[in-house]
Scaffold this motif. Structure first.
Motif, PDB file in Angstrom:
ATOM      1  N   VAL A   1       0.831  -1.208   0.000  1.00 40.81           N
ATOM      2  CA  VAL A   1       0.000   0.000   0.000  1.00 40.81           C
ATOM      3  C   VAL A   1       0.868   1.261   0.000  1.00 40.81           C
ATOM      4  O   VAL A   1       0.710   2.128  -0.869  1.00 40.81           O
ATOM      5  CB  VAL A   1      -1.004  -0.008   1.178  1.00 40.81           C
ATOM      6  CG1 VAL A   1      -1.801   1.278   1.191  1.00 40.81           C
ATOM      7  CG2 VAL A   1      -1.925  -1.212   1.081  1.00 40.81           C
ATOM      8  N   PRO A   2       1.832   1.376   0.943  1.00 40.04           N
ATOM      9  CA  PRO A   2       2.677   2.590   0.893  1.00 40.04           C
ATOM     10  C   PRO A   2       3.521   2.634  -0.377  1.00 40.04           C
ATOM     11  O   PRO A   2       3.723   3.715  -0.943  1.00 40.04           O
ATOM     12  CB  PRO A   2       3.573   2.467   2.132  1.00 40.04           C
ATOM     13  CG  PRO A   2       3.000   1.370   2.960  1.00 40.04           C
ATOM     14  CD  PRO A   2       2.194   0.504   2.070  1.00 40.04           C
ATOM     15  N   ASP A   3       3.996   1.453  -0.829  1.00 44.46           N
ATOM     16  CA  ASP A   3       4.807   1.392  -2.047  1.00 44.46           C
ATOM     17  C   ASP A   3       4.041   2.002  -3.218  1.00 44.46           C
ATOM     18  O   ASP A   3       4.590   2.788  -3.998  1.00 44.46           O
ATOM     19  CB  ASP A   3       5.146  -0.075  -2.376  1.00 44.46           C
ATOM     20  CG  ASP A   3       5.669  -0.835  -1.164  1.00 44.46           C
ATOM     21  OD1 ASP A   3       6.796  -1.313  -1.205  1.00 44.46           O
ATOM     22  OD2 ASP A   3       4.919  -0.937  -0.147  1.00 44.46           O
ATOM     23  N   ALA A   4       2.743   1.620  -3.328  1.00 48.22           N
ATOM     24  CA  ALA A   4       1.940   2.132  -4.435  1.00 48.22           C
ATOM     25  C   ALA A   4       1.748   3.641  -4.307  1.00 48.22           C
ATOM     26  O   ALA A   4       1.812   4.371  -5.299  1.00 48.22           O
ATOM     27  CB  ALA A   4       0.592   1.417  -4.477  1.00 48.22           C
ATOM     28  N   GLU A   5       1.559   4.134  -3.079  1.00 45.84           N
ATOM     29  CA  GLU A   5       1.356   5.575  -2.939  1.00 45.84           C
ATOM     30  C   GLU A   5       2.646   6.349  -3.268  1.00 45.84           C
ATOM     31  O   GLU A   5       2.597   7.416  -3.879  1.00 45.84           O
ATOM     32  CB  GLU A   5       0.850   5.960  -1.540  1.00 45.84           C
ATOM     33  CG  GLU A   5       0.491   7.455  -1.510  1.00 45.84           C
ATOM     34  CD  GLU A   5      -0.331   7.901  -0.310  1.00 45.84           C
ATOM     35  OE1 GLU A   5      -0.177   7.322   0.771  1.00 45.84           O
ATOM     36  OE2 GLU A   5      -1.136   8.848  -0.472  1.00 45.84           O
TER      37      GLU A   5
END
Lengths: 472, 472
Positions: free
Chosen positions: B154-158
């Motif tokens: 999730v943070p990687d995608a953001e």
């Protein structure tokens, strides 16, 4: 032999493991800035640069290190506080000690003849830090200077006007700008009978009058600096002179006053007359006091000098500056006259932080570091990617939005996040809303909820945000 | 004897006089920023921080120097490029080399478990500078990182979504985000038969594929790093794999593909599937390419890695980052997983500066560094203080105004200043206007002039400025 090599290898292992376990730390006298502090810092910078820009100033930047020779011979005894870089081959460098000398070097190197510039940057002093009293080894300075040959006192008046505007806008409390002129100081010392080579040490004694009583300063002049007592007493009669600029100036300018009879004193009084008139024309004379005990330490000042203090606060001066007409010439051989002020922004941060914490505590709300306007939440599971998609639409419209990192955040999580970070709106949906192609908008302050079609979410939120903005 | 002492004294005088005459300079590899460049820099920072804030990020700051031990053992061979401070007693310090290691130290020292933060600051590398190619010894980095334990990817995608948004908003031209996963690289090397201790050197050979053809890289693997030719050839079959993320992922995930059959490879493919789906949900997958030849040099990456390049530009990567789950643990002993991106802001400045100079040249206008909205001019002599007073009224109303430093500026001076600095309005008065209590407002673009009563100057100007703002 191999036994020793093996032992050393093992020893290295132990040392490195210890290093890894040792608690990491911030260097002495330096600080991390946490998000809430950064929010305050940003606000202070915005207010200050706003004033600079209103006065047509440009911004510049210089490297954090300079050739050591650039800094040498500019700071007197304080040179010992300069941080040097290690000699790793190549140039010999030092971290900048202030922004004024780098500015003079900049003007000289770039061949500039006139500039009105501000510069906000960190400077470095290997001083004994007193973190609780706001004295650091790495700290911000915020400088505003005008270099160039102009009509007498015009840039000087604008610099002090800018200082007054900034301190007024920051609302740090009542303040006073103490002001003096190097020419008045020199005339006064000459009249008292101080030999020229003692002007500087005597000035640095006078400089202590804001902290020490006259008796202590006089003792320093007489016992340490070898001044005859009568000479010190004459100085004592001058340095008590302080008051409303126009009235005191009139007294000092009376034809029979010794300062008016001394050529340097007369010239300084004439300067100050124009200067005060200009400040009055700009409506910025109110907080200014003419104070003959002000004697800034630095050698390079050649004209007006000033220092701003907050009334009642025991934090020392919050800004200081003056005219320095020969610093640029030390680099280029060609003088570019200049005048400026340096704002002690660390003290400004400290006061603003205390004010904001007080206000937040009174309102029962934590300090806010993020600017998020909307939290996109969902009810039920498996909706994270849909939250992300909705957020992307909001980002595309310039709305500050977050989608929550938990796959299926509970309502309590969402409400807690909004409250803690003062996020004003929540967008909510579950399977039912997805099926009906609608979302709910929750107004966190008004405790109101509205359902809108998905394709109307952006305009609806924009309207609500604009209405809220207008309300605040 | 006294003769030698006198000679040495004279010698010192000559040396010092030479020093004073020596042309001052900026340290090698460092730069002054001129006002026009600062205006561009400010614009770039505002655009970038705007995106960060839209995503709910906070800002932090750390000292420009760290304890030397904080930086040691984090940069491999590049440690030799670290600037050390001289040992002047007390702690042993070095200038920061990047913002990632100080961030990890910050998270560890402040005991933070989760944070989404950006940091813009200067970093220092004692590298051979290539000023014309944008390689400096002091340069800005602009980092965005998310630390904390969250749902996979999730943070990687953001982070990648933020990168895509920033590069889109800055309008630097077409760009591509090359993406790979440390798990895919490791699986590929294991499958090819590379021994584990050679993973790093082989990765650094692969890392050169963006500059060198395969034959050169293969030769390095075989001749310098002792890989059997067959092993290198197997690697060669993997590193040519690049393409549209979803399609390539489907190919690599086919049950009979060796990467899908390798446990680490399978795990990385599963990660990437979620990751690409999330980017697609946010509409930010377009510029992303899955590229098995991407092998970032730094040791600390543990998951996705990526690099953004501008199409057609020969400037190398403009941003890079990845997941690093064990860096914070190196300081605190307790891992805080993290993912981030560092934007090569110096290249952004260079491209923006070129674009803006081109645009300014096309429009026949110089680059603008000041924001002045109104120049207050007068006709006739002795009106400077009145100009100052009018300006003060405008400043009080938040209008950016200057009064001109010459006592009696000529009309040509005023017009020249307005033209050169694109000041849109001039306020003008002479003795006649003073007597009638009016002023003239000149609209510089429209070549129009209007007379208003002095007391209506502020509202009249505000209306004109608002109308102009709306027109632009």
């Amino acid at each position: 032999g191999p036994g020793l090599a093996k032992f050393l290898e093992e020893l290295r292992g132990v040392v490195e493991a210890n290093q890894a376990r040792r608690k990491p730390k911030v260097p002495k006298g330096a600080r991390d800035f946490l998000p809430e502090q950064m929010a305050i810092r940003e606000r202070a910078f915005a207010a200050i640069t706003g004033v600079f820009k209103r006065h047509g100033a440009v911004s510049i930047d210089t490297p954090v290190f300079e050739l050591r020779e650039t800094l040498m011979g500019k700071y007197g005894e304080d040179s010992k506080l300069i941080y040097d870089l290690a000699d790793q081959g190549g140039e010999i460098l030092s971290l900048r000690y202030d922004l004024t000398v780098p500015f003079a070097r900049f003007v000289a190197v770039q061949g500039i003849t006139n500039i009105k510039r501000y510069h906000i940057g960190k400077v470095y002093r290997r001083d004994q830090p007193q973190m609780t009293r706001g004295r650091f080894r790495e700290f911000f300075q915020c400088d505003f200077d005008i270099a160039g040959s102009y009509s007498p006192m015009v840039p000087d008046a604008e610099v002090v006007a800018v200082l007054v505007e900034i301190l007024t806008e920051l609302r740090l409390g009542q303040f006073e700008v103490k002001l003096n002129h190097r020419g008045l100081l020199d005339a006064m010392l000459a009249i008292a009978g101080v030999p020229a080579q003692k002007f500087r040490p005597i000035c640095s004694a006078i400089d202590k009058l804001d902290k020490e009583p006259w008796e202590v300063v006089k003792a320093e002049m007489v016992n340490d600096k070898g001044l005859p007592e009568a000479v010190a007493d004459t100085i004592g009669q001058f340095v008590v002179l302080r008051g409303e600029p126009m009235a005191l100036l009139a007294r000092l300018s009376a034809p029979d006053h010794p300062l008016a009879q001394h050529p340097q004193g007369k010239a300084a009084l004439d300067d100050l007359k124009i200067f005060f008139e200009m400040l009055q024309a700009m409506g910025r004379l109110g907080p200014v006091t003419l104070d003959l005990s002000l004697a800034r330490g630095l050698d390079y000042y050649t004209g007006v000098i000033y220092e701003a203090v907050l009334q009642g606060a025991q934090v020392g001066s919050i800004a200081a500056g003056g005219r320095y007409d020969r610093l640029v010439g030390m680099f280029s051989g060609k003088d570019v006259p200049a005048v400026g002020v340096s704002i002690g922004i660390e003290r400004v941060f400290a006061i603003m932080e205390a004010q904001m914490r007080e206000r937040a505590a009174a309102a029962g709300k934590p300090l806010r570091a993020i600017e998020t306007e909307v939290l996109v939440g969902s009810i039920g599971s498996g909706l994270q990617q849909r939250r992300m998609g909705l957020c992307a639409e909001l980002w595309g419209a310039g709305i500050k939005a977050e989608f929550g990192y938990k796959p299926n955040p509970k309502m309590a999580d969402n409400l807690g996040y909004c409250h803690e970070n003062q996020v004003p709106f929540m967008v909510l949906f579950g399977e039912d809303e997805v099926a009906r192609r609608v979302v709910k908008i929750k107004d966190m302050d008004a405790h109101a909820e509205e359902e809108v079609p998905v394709e109307e979410l952006v305009p609806a939120l924009k309207a609500k945000l604009a209405a809220r903005e207008a309300r605040l």
